[in-house]
Design a protein around this motif. Structure first.
Motif, PDB file in Angstrom:
ATOM      1  N   VAL A 126       8.410  21.167  -2.993  1.00 26.63           N
ATOM      2  CA  VAL A 126       8.767  20.236  -4.318  1.00 26.63           C
ATOM      3  C   VAL A 126       8.831  20.708  -5.432  1.00 26.63           C
ATOM      4  N   ARG A 127      10.006  20.907  -5.949  1.00 29.83           N
ATOM      5  CA  ARG A 127      10.021  21.481  -7.362  1.00 29.83           C
ATOM      6  C   ARG A 127      10.206  20.251  -8.474  1.00 29.83           C
ATOM      7  N   VAL A 128       9.177  20.071  -9.136  1.00 33.41           N
ATOM      8  CA  VAL A 128       9.444  18.885 -10.166  1.00 33.41           C
ATOM      9  C   VAL A 128       9.713  19.555 -11.494  1.00 33.41           C
ATOM     10  N   ASN A 129      11.111  19.357 -11.850  1.00 33.42           N
ATOM     11  CA  ASN A 129      11.386  19.926 -13.234  1.00 33.42           C
ATOM     12  C   ASN A 129      11.587  18.729 -14.299  1.00 33.42           C
ATOM     13  N   GLN A 180       0.804  12.671  -5.941  1.00 33.68           N
ATOM     14  CA  GLN A 180       1.249  11.457  -5.092  1.00 33.68           C
ATOM     15  C   GLN A 180       2.523  11.961  -4.711  1.00 33.68           C
ATOM     16  N   LEU A 181       3.260  12.661  -5.292  1.00 33.38           N
ATOM     17  CA  LEU A 181       4.576  12.894  -4.799  1.00 33.38           C
ATOM     18  C   LEU A 181       4.445  13.772  -3.627  1.00 33.38           C
ATOM     19  N   ASN A 182       3.485  14.727  -3.626  1.00 29.51           N
ATOM     20  CA  ASN A 182       3.170  15.603  -2.437  1.00 29.51           C
ATOM     21  C   ASN A 182       2.741  15.064  -1.254  1.00 29.51           C
ATOM     22  N   ARG A 183       2.032  14.035  -1.601  1.00 26.66           N
ATOM     23  CA  ARG A 183       1.320  13.211  -0.339  1.00 26.66           C
ATOM     24  C   ARG A 183       2.615  12.373   0.105  1.00 26.66           C
ATOM     25  N   MET A 184       3.226  11.865  -0.524  1.00 20.75           N
ATOM     26  CA  MET A 184       4.473  11.056   0.109  1.00 20.75           C
ATOM     27  C   MET A 184       5.386  11.930   0.870  1.00 20.75           C
ATOM     28  N   VAL A 185       5.745  12.964   0.329  1.00 23.69           N
ATOM     29  CA  VAL A 185       6.599  13.996   1.004  1.00 23.69           C
ATOM     30  C   VAL A 185       5.785  14.293   2.385  1.00 23.69           C
ATOM     31  N   LEU A 226      11.063   7.947  -9.148  1.00 27.44           N
ATOM     32  CA  LEU A 226       9.393   7.709  -8.924  1.00 27.44           C
ATOM     33  C   LEU A 226       8.619   8.399 -10.120  1.00 27.44           C
ATOM     34  N   MET A 227       9.113   9.613 -10.369  1.00 26.68           N
ATOM     35  CA  MET A 227       8.164  10.141 -11.470  1.00 26.68           C
ATOM     36  C   MET A 227       8.292   9.125 -12.746  1.00 26.68           C
ATOM     37  N   MET A 228       9.599   8.653 -13.135  1.00 25.56           N
ATOM     38  CA  MET A 228       9.619   7.973 -14.234  1.00 25.56           C
ATOM     39  C   MET A 228       8.700   6.633 -14.108  1.00 25.56           C
ATOM     40  N   HIS A 229       8.493   6.279 -13.141  1.00 26.03           N
ATOM     41  CA  HIS A 229       7.766   4.949 -12.949  1.00 26.03           C
ATOM     42  C   HIS A 229       6.105   5.255 -12.686  1.00 26.03           C
ATOM     43  N   GLY A 230       5.753   6.813 -12.882  1.00 26.23           N
ATOM     44  CA  GLY A 230       4.451   7.163 -13.125  1.00 26.23           C
ATOM     45  C   GLY A 230       3.921   7.924 -11.637  1.00 26.23           C
ATOM     46  N   MET A 231       4.560   7.891 -11.004  1.00 25.07           N
ATOM     47  CA  MET A 231       4.046   8.694  -9.779  1.00 25.07           C
ATOM     48  C   MET A 231       3.696  10.113 -10.157  1.00 25.07           C
ATOM     49  N   THR A 232       2.605  10.431  -9.777  1.00 26.19           N
ATOM     50  CA  THR A 232       2.368  11.766 -10.182  1.00 26.19           C
ATOM     51  C   THR A 232       2.389  12.869  -9.153  1.00 26.19           C
ATOM     52  N   ARG A 233       2.312  14.159  -9.458  1.00 22.78           N
ATOM     53  CA  ARG A 233       2.695  15.358  -8.717  1.00 22.78           C
ATOM     54  C   ARG A 233       1.893  15.236  -7.343  1.00 22.78           C
ATOM     55  N   THR A 287       0.817  -1.044  -0.052  1.00 16.17           N
ATOM     56  CA  THR A 287       0.053   0.059  -0.095  1.00 16.17           C
ATOM     57  C   THR A 287       0.881   1.209  -0.110  1.00 16.17           C
ATOM     58  N   PHE A 288       0.329   2.251  -0.246  1.00 18.51           N
ATOM     59  CA  PHE A 288       1.073   3.728  -0.408  1.00 18.51           C
ATOM     60  C   PHE A 288       1.696   4.048   1.067  1.00 18.51           C
ATOM     61  N   PRO A 289       0.862   3.861   2.141  1.00 18.45           N
ATOM     62  CA  PRO A 289       1.381   4.038   3.419  1.00 18.45           C
ATOM     63  C   PRO A 289       2.687   3.093   3.767  1.00 18.45           C
ATOM     64  N   GLN A 290       2.509   2.228   3.329  1.00 17.80           N
ATOM     65  CA  GLN A 290       3.706   1.129   3.665  1.00 17.80           C
ATOM     66  C   GLN A 290       4.803   1.613   2.834  1.00 17.80           C
ATOM     67  N   PHE A 291       4.907   1.932   1.563  1.00 20.88           N
ATOM     68  CA  PHE A 291       5.664   2.519   0.971  1.00 20.88           C
ATOM     69  C   PHE A 291       6.253   3.638   1.409  1.00 20.88           C
ATOM     70  N   VAL A 292       5.509   4.402   2.044  1.00 25.24           N
ATOM     71  CA  VAL A 292       6.192   5.773   2.802  1.00 25.24           C
ATOM     72  C   VAL A 292       6.844   5.502   3.837  1.00 25.24           C
ATOM     73  N   PHE A 293       6.293   4.452   4.756  1.00 27.84           N
ATOM     74  CA  PHE A 293       7.005   3.873   5.902  1.00 27.84           C
ATOM     75  C   PHE A 293       8.483   3.296   5.590  1.00 27.84           C
ATOM     76  N   ARG A 294       8.640   2.241   4.457  1.00 27.34           N
ATOM     77  CA  ARG A 294       9.696   1.653   4.052  1.00 27.34           C
ATOM     78  C   ARG A 294      10.727   2.691   3.577  1.00 27.34           C
ATOM     79  N   ASN A 295      10.098   3.680   3.060  1.00 25.43           N
ATOM     80  CA  ASN A 295      10.881   4.884   2.256  1.00 25.43           C
ATOM     81  C   ASN A 295      11.827   5.522   3.632  1.00 25.43           C
ATOM     82  N   VAL A 296      10.988   5.942   4.517  1.00 27.18           N
ATOM     83  CA  VAL A 296      11.512   6.535   5.834  1.00 27.18           C
ATOM     84  C   VAL A 296      12.767   5.773   6.404  1.00 27.18           C
TER      85      VAL A 296
END
Length: 634
Positions: A174-177, A99-104, A90-97, A2-11
């Motif tokens: 978060v600046r997505v260039n 979702q990135l903001n939500r992850m941060v 993450l953006m290359m694998h399809g993460m949206t802006r 799940t997304f929360p699990q991904f965030v937890f493992r990322n930390v």
């Protein structure tokens, strides 16, 4: 997953980078919670000392909270800059802006909630210890551990709001260039650092000027110089790191014999880039460290002020009778009875003090009448107080003037008395003050015996001094006659009185209480300064790995690697601390003008303690950093 699990493992995966930030945040929560335990403790009675303690800790909580906000904001913004490559993947694998903001946002909240939980848990475990230490320093009965719901709720809500606000705000940072820019963020060659000669000179001038003003400050000029000196020091420090340090490195690179010697080429070249890249971080570490050193050092120096009690109150008990009422004899009898009951050996002296009317004075702030003591009586009570009575005998119209420390450097004053328009000007001030200046309106003069007999006073008062060899034993004497060791004449009473032991005890309690608060706050500031260095160092770790791997291919040995890393880390860790030490040293020079006694010993102890702590932190980080580098270079 799940997304929360991904965030937890990322930390968890980035725990090395986040560890210093997490621990510093947890420490801020811990100290904030400890302060709250004191503030809301039901056993802290309403009293002068306890009320002051609560006010100090409340102020410290506000300072801590504001500092924590900016510390967390700076830390998070630094982490975001170092994760651009990760965001690109993450953006290359399809993460949206979104979702990135939500992850941060979730990452920051996860770390924040963890820091709050750990800080409060540590507060509950160590709360009893802090309450015992704090109550002893404040001078009250030991406080039992009491978990106040208000303290818990205040800490929880305050830091939840703090971390939520910053987590929300960081999504804006978060600046997505373009993906190519994100991937190359850590690989783009850095621009050669450049420095402005004008700004470098300006930095040197501002720092030298501020040091000069601080070193030459007097008690009268300090308050006027304080703000300009602080402003010049802050601006000068900023340009020192952004301009002057880079300018000096560039000059050093031109010294061919030194620059091309062994590994100096790598060390100095790399250091020039590091100084430019981390200038703002070094600036913040220096300012935060300076604040911590000055806060703890200033309060540590208050111990010297307590040593000045003997100089300010030469008689352990002073009693000044304003008239000849029978009540004064009753009060003196009570004092002697209390001294005997405590088995305190004492000597006593009585001297008359004449107050003569002044028609004019060269000092517009002079009172309309001034206290006068004869030379013989002055010598008598000087010897009784244990001071050196080596003063030249006064004759004729010669006078000595007693002045408080704040007036000691003022211009000589000429007094014109109403009696025969007699003019009196002191040749010098007395070596010691033998009367509590608070009792005689802060100024008094010593005249020759023959002149003293001729003076017609407006009124005469009788000073009685009780002298002992143990100031501390007099604490609490004459409670019904004084309040906190001092009492001044009013419509209700016709006497003034001081008890040195009580005044000393109150000042010591105040000093210990303020030092307790300053030590806790200073520890948070100092550890936060170390955290800035830690996570900035690890943010550059990937770049350093590639750099050293390239150099290793052309023959860099492990011994040379250790030497280069140690030199660079030592400069990065100790340049801000050394600059903070220099700032603090000149600040303490200015502070010395407030004291008659030297505060050098106290200041050296404070700075040495901070230096030892920084050395321990340096060797720990060096060991961990070299470990991580070698894993890649093997």
């Amino acid at each position: 997953m799940t997304f929360p699990q991904f965030v937890f493992r990322n930390v968890v995966r980035n725990k090395r980078t986040y560890s210093a930030y997490f621990l510093s945040s947890a420490l801020s929560v811990l100290i904030f919670f400890i302060y709250a335990l004191f503030i809301f403790h039901p056993d802290i009675k309403k009293g002068v000392t306890s009320a002051t303690a609560v006010q100090l800790m409340s102020s410290a909580e506000v300072i801590m909270y504001v500092f924590s906000f900016f510390f967390v904001l700076y830390s998070v913004s630094t982490f975001l800059k170092s994760r651009k490559r990760e965001f690109g993947i993450l953006m290359m694998h399809g993460m949206t802006r979104s979702q990135l903001n939500r992850m941060v946002f979730l990452e920051n909240m996860l770390i924040g909630i963890g820091a709050i939980a750990v800080g409060i848990a540590l507060g509950m475990v160590t709360g009893k210890l802090f309450l015992m230490i704090g109550s002893k320093m404040i001078g009250i009965a030991p406080l039992p551990f009491y978990l106040s719901k208000r303290a818990l709720l205040l800490t929880l809500v305050a830091f939840l709001i703090l971390f939520f606000s910053i987590s929300l705000f960081t999504t804006i940072l978060v600046r997505v260039n373009k993906l190519i820019d994100l991937f190359q963020a850590g690989e783009k060659p850095k621009k050669e650092p450049k420095a402005s000669v004008f700004l470098s000179l300006l930095s040197a001038i501002l720092l030298i000027a501020s040091y000069f003003l601080a070193a030459t400050a007097t008690m009268q000029s300090l308050l006027f110089r304080m703000l300009p000196v602080i402003g010049m020091t802050i601006i000068g420090t900023y340009f020192f790191y952004t301009q002057l340090s880079v300018f000096l490195m560039k000059r050093l690179q031109k010294q061919r014999l030194f620059f091309w010697r062994k590994t100096n080429l790598i060390t100095i070249s790399s250091l020039a880039y590091r100084l430019k890249d981390n200038a703002r971080m070094f600036f913040m570490v220096t300012i935060v460290s300076t604040v911590a050193f000055c806060a703890v050092g200033t309060l540590a120096s208050f111990n010297v002020m307590n040593k000045q009690i003997k100089a300010q109150f030469p008689a352990e008990i002073s009693y000044l009778a304003k008239d000849d009422q029978p009540v004064h004899q009753k009060h003196l009898q009570q004092i002697e009875t209390e001294l005997k009951a405590r088995n305190i050996k004492y000597t006593t002296n009585k001297v008359p003090i004449k107050y003569v009317a002044i028609s004019s004075s060269t000092d517009r702030y002079s009172p309309k009448k001034i206290a006068v003591v004869s030379f013989t009586d002055y010598i008598k009570i000087t010897k009784a107080a244990g001071f050196d009575a080596n003063e030249k005998q006064l004759i004729g119209k010669e006078i000595l003037e007693m002045r408080t420390a704040i007036l000691s450097e003022a211009e000589p004053i000429t007094y014109t008395l109403e009696q025969n328009h007699l003019k009196l000007q002191h040749e010098k001030i007395t070596k010691v003050i033998v009367l509590p200046m608070q009792l005689i309106m802060s100024q008094g003069i010593i005249v020759s015996d023959e002149l003293f007999k001729k003076l017609r006073p407006v009124n005469t008062e009788i000073f009685t001094g009780y002298y002992t060899k143990d100031l501390g034993k007099t604490a609490g004497m004459g409670k019904n006659l004084t309040k906190n060791g001092m009492s001044f004449s009013s419509d209700k009473n016709s006497y003034s009185m001081t008890v040195s032991g009580t005044i000393y005890e109150n000042q010591m309690n105040m000093y210990k209480m303020m030092l307790f608060v300053a030590l806790l706050t200073g520890a948070v500031f100092f550890i936060a300064a170390g955290s800035f260095l830690y996570f900035r160092l690890y943010a550059d770790l990937d770049y350093d790995r590639r750099q050293y791997l390239t150099i290793k291919k052309v023959g860099l040995t492990d011994q040379e690697l250790n030497k280069i890393v140690t030199q660079q880390l030592a400069l990065l860790f100790f340049v801000p601390i050394v600059v903070a030490f220099v700032h603090s040293a000149f600040a303490f020079m200015a502070l010395q003008s407030f004291y008659q006694l030297s505060i050098v010993t106290e200041i050296i102890i404070v700075l040495a303690s901070f230096l030892v702590a920084q050395l321990i932190y340096f060797f720990f980080i060096r060991y961990r950093y070299l470990q991580n580098l070698r894993k890649t270079l093997i």
